[in-house]
Structures are given as structure tokens and as C-alpha cells.
Scaffold this active site. Structure first.
Site, PDB file in Angstrom:
ATOM      1  N   LYS A   1       0.829  -1.203   0.000  1.00 18.40           N
ATOM      2  CA  LYS A   1       0.000   0.000   0.000  1.00 18.40           C
ATOM      3  C   LYS A   1       0.867   1.257   0.000  1.00 18.40           C
ATOM      4  O   LYS A   1       0.685   2.158  -0.840  1.00 18.40           O
ATOM      5  CB  LYS A   1      -0.920   0.009   1.222  1.00 18.40           C
ATOM      6  CG  LYS A   1      -1.879   1.187   1.254  1.00 18.40           C
ATOM      7  CD  LYS A   1      -2.479   1.401   2.625  1.00 18.40           C
ATOM      8  CE  LYS A   1      -1.526   2.192   3.506  1.00 18.40           C
ATOM      9  NZ  LYS A   1      -2.149   2.658   4.760  1.00 18.40           N
TER      10      LYS A   1
ATOM     11  N   ASP B   1      -6.296   0.929   0.947  1.00 16.17           N
ATOM     12  CA  ASP B   1      -6.368   1.257   2.372  1.00 16.17           C
ATOM     13  C   ASP B   1      -7.739   0.826   2.903  1.00 16.17           C
ATOM     14  O   ASP B   1      -8.510   0.148   2.207  1.00 16.17           O
ATOM     15  CB  ASP B   1      -6.110   2.747   2.594  1.00 16.17           C
ATOM     16  CG  ASP B   1      -7.243   3.621   2.100  1.00 16.17           C
ATOM     17  OD1 ASP B   1      -8.137   3.107   1.382  1.00 16.17           O
ATOM     18  OD2 ASP B   1      -7.269   4.817   2.436  1.00 16.17           O
TER      19      ASP B   1
END
Length: 354
Positions: free
Chosen positions: A222, A240
Site C-alpha cells: 500500500k 487502504d
């Protein structure tokens, strides 16, 4: 004479008895059919059985007619879709679990196009001036808001502007600066560790490859895609908590693992769209499609959402749930891009400003 007369009378009396017995015999024969009467009674329930069978389909038919009633509730009302310039909700399958792959791709891309019109100024909501600041800020954003990170990093980067400076920092001093972000001890260890790795392995420069970024302490896929997409212009999907929640609500995928979500959603879009797609979805999750109570009645993509109705559907009540610039409030960046300011966005207040 008298005896003779009595004899015949006696003779007649005998046949009379026979006659009575003869009468009893037919009556006995008639009694036999009378015993068959219960058999006729047994057939009576048989006639009622079809009636019961007819009643069962009637109930099923009623159930079938009532079944579509809750399904209609997932389609947004006219008030919620008035601000959307897209075609009516009837063109969208309200039950996408059974939609084809082609229909899913079309619906997903249409949602992204709609969000691009709603958030034309979408951007990463972390303040940064170079890749080093972005990777550090992204690591610090775990378990807190971007706003809190943006209020904290100015003091951090003023004290330690380069990887070399932060690599040689006193951990206790860094912890004190990072305290407002939460989990400050673990985050201090990560940012000092990644700074040392940058100095020792990459000459103090943030690498521009995924396989190199994920080797840094505290950096996962991420964080790596945030850096690649926003500091190096290389497409990546940022999965996320907001992204995970929304793509599952929209039924783009039912995966729960971030890596599998990334792969499933990435397959629905051209690679060139990945970075902007991430911004659109995350912005929508922060402003309208909240985790606990989505503002369904104020959602511009309500006609395309199979989860419509999970949140507040009344337009007036839903507007009160909006956040940031959608509610006339400041955004998360202290130094946002000019396009955001031109669109009416307001910068966030600095740490300690109230």
C-alpha cells in the site's frame, strides 16, 4: 269341526313365521350395504386433499409476488439521483451478484467516471515535497488520519530534512515529535529504520521500484503504491481501509485480503487509471460513504450502488453527515494543490491551531 278349523290356523301360523324370517333375510342383505357407508366417508378426505394442495401453491404465489418488494429499496430515489447527470437507475442491475463479467466492468468504470466528476481535484492527502517526505508520511499515516500526520510532519522534517539526518536521530527525540500520531514508538523505529536503509542501500534516495520499496522497514505494498503513483508517476492501486470497504460495498470483489483486492480491482480497469481511481475511491470513502453511517441520500453514485440504503437515505439528514469540503469544512492538507483551492477547498489548520 272346531279342531279342523284350528289345524289350518295352526298351519297358517307357521308360514307366518317363515314370512317374518323371510322379511328379516332381505333386511339383513340391505344392512350389508349400510356397512359400506364408512368407505364412502373415507373418500371424503380425498376430495379435501386437492383443496389443500391448491392452497399451498396459492401461498407460494403470494410469497413470490411479495419477494420483489425489498429489492426495490436498493435503487436510489429520484431525490438522491437528481444531482447525477447519468442515466436513470433502471439501467443498472440492482443485484450485481448475478451480473456478468462485462456488466461488472462497465458498472465499475462508470462509477469511477462519476467520481472523477465529483472530485476533479482529488489528490494524495498527505503533505510532501519529495519522495522521502511522502514515504515517511505514509508510514506515519497508519492508524491515524492524514490530517494528524500533516500537522505533525512539518516539525519532523524541519528537524530532520534528509534520510541521513533521520537515520542519525535520537529515537527519544523523534518519539516526542511523533507522539500525536499514535503508536509513536513503533513508528519511530520504522522511520529511522527506513532512513538507514535508504542511506545504506540506495545512496539516500528513495527507489522507484516496487520490489525495492517493500524491502524498507514499515513499507508494504500500500505504501509503496502511494509513493510510486504520486512521487514517480507510476500507476498503482492503494488498498487502504476506505478502498477495501467501498469496493466490497459496490461488489467489485468479495475478497478480503488486500493483495487479492488489488488484483481483482486492477483487472477491471486499465493500468493507467489505477492511481486516480485510488484517489477517487478513497476521497469518496472519507467524505460520503463512511464506514458506520454512509450518507446514501447525498451520494452522487446512488443509482449505481447495490448497497444503497445501508446508511441515511433522507437527503436533508444525509447532507449533515458529509465531511471536509463537501460539508464546507477544511480539508486534510495544510498545503493542498492549487486545483483544490480553486475548487473551493480550504487548507487544514496547523497543529495546535484549535
Amino acid at each position: 269341526m272346531g279342531a279342523a278349523k284350528q289345524a289350518p290356523s295352526a298351519g297358517k301360523a307357521r308360514p307366518a313365521k317363515k314370512a317374518s324370517s323371510a322379511k328379516k333375510t332381505p333386511s339383513a342383505k340391505k344392512a350389508a350395504p349400510a356397512k359400506k357407508a364408512p368407505a364412502a366417508r373415507k373418500t371424503a378426505p380425498a376430495k379435501k386433499a386437492p383443496a389443500a394442495k391448491k392452497a399451498t401453491p396459492a401461498k407460494k404465489a403470494a410469497a413470490v409476488k411479495k419477494a420483489p418488494a425489498p429489492r426495490k429499496q436498493v435503487v436510489a430515489p429520484q431525490k438522491a439521483t437528481a444531482a447525477v447527470s447519468a442515466s436513470p437507475a433502471r439501467t443498472v442491475d440492482p443485484h450485481p451478484r448475478g451480473e456478468s463479467r462485462t456488466a461488472l466492468v462497465r458498472r465499475a468504470r462508470r462509477i469511477d467516471r462519476e467520481l472523477a466528476e465529483v472530485y476533479p481535484y482529488a489528490h494524495p492527502e498527505l503533505d510532501f515535497e519529495n519522495p522521502f517526505q511522502l514515504v515517511v508520511a505514509t508510514v506515519l499515516s497508519a492508524q491515524t488520519t492524514d490530517l494528524r500526520v500533516n500537522q505533525t510532519t512539518p516539525g519532523l522534517f524541519a528537524r530532520y530534512p534528509t534520510p541521513e539526518d533521520l537515520a542519525a536521530a535520537n529515537p527519544e527525540e523523534v518519539e516526542e515529535i511523533l507522539r500525536p500520531t499514535g503508536f509513536f514508538r513503533a513508528k519511530t523505529k520504522s522511520v529511522i529504520g527506513l532512513s538507514k536503509a535508504l542511506v545504506e542501500q540506495f545512496g539516500g534516495e528513495v527507489p522507484g521500484r516496487l520490489e525495492d520499496l517493500v524491502k524498507l522497514p514499515g513499507v508494504g505494498r500500500k505504501t509503496a503504491f502511494v509513493v510510486l503513483g504520486n512521487a514517480f508517476g507510476r500507476p498503482g492501486i492503494t488498498v487502504d481501509t476506505h478502498f477495501q470497504r467501498l469496493v466490497r460495498r459496490w461488489r467489485w470483489t468479495e475478497e478480503t485480503d488486500p493483495d487479492k483486492i488489488e488484483a481483482a480491482v486492477g483487472a477491471l480497469f486499465p493500468k493507467s487509471d489505477w492511481t486516480d481511481l485510488s484517489h477517487h475511491v478513497i476521497w469518496h470513502g472519507r467524505r460520503i460513504c463512511h464506514a458506520r453511517k454512509p450518507a446514501c441520500g447525498a451520494c452522487p453514485i446512488a443509482p449505481l450502488c447495490p448497497a444503497y440504503g445501508e446508511g441515511e437515505t433522507d437527503p436533508e439528514k444525509a447532507r449533515k453527515l458529509l465531511k471536509y469540503e463537501k460539508a464546507g469544512q477544511p480539508g486534510q492538507r495544510l498545503k493542498p494543490p492549487q486545483a483544490y483551492l480553486d475548487a473551493g477547498g480550504r487548507p487544514a489548520p496547523p497543529l495546535g491551531a484549535g
